[in-house]
Design an enzyme around this catalytic site. Sequence first.
Site, PDB file in Angstrom:
ATOM      1  N   HIS A 266      -4.305   8.028  -2.708  1.00  0.00           N
ATOM      2  CA  HIS A 266      -5.454   7.280  -2.164  1.00  0.00           C
ATOM      3  C   HIS A 266      -6.499   7.163  -3.274  1.00  0.00           C
ATOM      4  O   HIS A 266      -6.300   6.467  -4.255  1.00  0.00           O
ATOM      5  CB  HIS A 266      -5.931   8.035  -0.922  1.00  0.00           C
ATOM      6  N   HIS A 305       0.863  -0.807  -2.446  1.00  0.00           N
ATOM      7  CA  HIS A 305      -0.168  -0.600  -1.433  1.00  0.00           C
ATOM      8  C   HIS A 305       0.476  -0.668  -0.066  1.00  0.00           C
ATOM      9  O   HIS A 305       1.407  -1.450   0.135  1.00  0.00           O
ATOM     10  CB  HIS A 305      -1.265  -1.671  -1.549  1.00  0.00           C
ATOM     11  N   ASP A 363      -6.955   0.087  -8.536  1.00  0.00           N
ATOM     12  CA  ASP A 363      -7.081   1.303  -9.345  1.00  0.00           C
ATOM     13  C   ASP A 363      -6.374   1.204 -10.685  1.00  0.00           C
ATOM     14  O   ASP A 363      -6.607   2.010 -11.580  1.00  0.00           O
ATOM     15  CB  ASP A 363      -6.546   2.504  -8.565  1.00  0.00           C
TER      16      ASP A 363
END
Length: 428
Positions: A266, A305, A363
């Site tokens: 996460h 994801h 990210d």
Amino acid sequence: MDKKRVATLTLDDGRSVELPILSGTLGPDVLDLHNLSKLGVFTYDPAFFSTASCSSAITFIDGEEGLLYYRGYPIEQLAEKSDFLEVCYLLLNGELPNATQKAEFKSLITHHTMVHDQLARFFSGFRRDAHPMAVMVGVVGALSAFYHDSLDINNAHHREISAHRLLAKVPTIAAMAYKYNIGEPFVYPKNKFSYVENFMSMMFATPAEEYVPNPVLVRALERIFILHADHEQNASTSTVRLAGSSGANPFACIASGIAALWGPAHGGANEAALKMLEEIGDASRVKEYVQGVKDKKYKLMGFGHRVYKNMDPRAAVMRQTCYEVLKELKLENNKLFELAMELEKTALSDPYFIERKLYPNVDFYSGIVLRAIGIPTNMFTVIFALARTIGWVSQWNEMIADAEHKIGRPRQLYQGAVKRDFVAESQR
Ligand code: CMC
């Protein structure tokens, strides 16, 4: 009037039940499963692949199309035209502020950035080398011991004060966690700065030297904050909602969200993605590294994801920001960035990633931007927590404000021992 739509579920013993089909304003229809209890069965959906845990009017994601809207506004437009505090107002209140509301909100948050002086003593209880996320979980949770005057969660005004306090004070605590870690004195907030400038000043100023904000870097961090502000019912937000559903106070609930965010699947992914790039070290090793991913030895951090099966819309904005920051800092030939581009190219043309719809997520790029700004790797997830605080608190507030809300209580498929009698210790 719309005809009521239902699905009929029939069990293998012939018993059946009607399940209402509900439609949201956007997104797929959902089956209302309340009636299942009439049959005495539950659904089994570990990790919530097919289960909506609540209804919400805050954030919409279409993972197939790669869309992300806050209160209906596309993330790309907000990242380009708005600023973080305006986005916070939008998430919390449902509408963009007018000029007066915006000025009032900015002033309110700016004037609540200091923390109780005694809170500073919590830090000395931590080892200097503690991970700043460990410090965040503890110190943000400790806020509930300081602000007793706003803890009646059934009072809308109290909830609003707590939301403002969290939004204003979490950056101060985050910067304190960093300063403690590197052994520098805490830097007090300065009201002359914007929200983002103030955070950078608390991070990078020292008593000996003021921080002079660089507008390109401020804008880049502002974008990171906007892109991470909310993401509907992800693991940490669901944790905040579940903790909050029991009536726990908002500071404790946000601390639980910080804990859930910490994991590498996460919020820890940008830290893990940068470490991975450093481990690969050189563009010539990309093919070999990707082969290891395909052999399931490890995952490609910053890729994939649960919801996006297309390019993460935040990743596109972050990639552009990456170019801007590296250009401003004259780091266009940055080795990590070149390596990231090579990795992206290799993965996006490989059937393993294409078949599984694995695209770079936000990210993958945010770590490079944060590194260029001067933020150390162990603070990356803290930055995510800082930005996500507004999403958590908005979702928590939405849940508590709903008069129908109840404590969350998932059921289980029991696979343990059937009833058996206690065995005396001498006979085991
Ligand atoms: N690298 C290699 N293979 C992957 C990856 C990856 N990053 N992600 C998924 N897969 C494979 C996985 O092995 C599986 O393959 P197979 O069908 O052969 O078993 C398939 O893709 C489906 O994956 P999954 O694990 O069922 O997908 P999930 O929805 O449970 O996991 C995820 C989503 C984000 C946890 C996962 O993609 C992952 O671990 N990514 C790396 C960590 C990361 O970048 N996380 C940040 C997410 S964005 C920030 C946020 O919102 O928190």
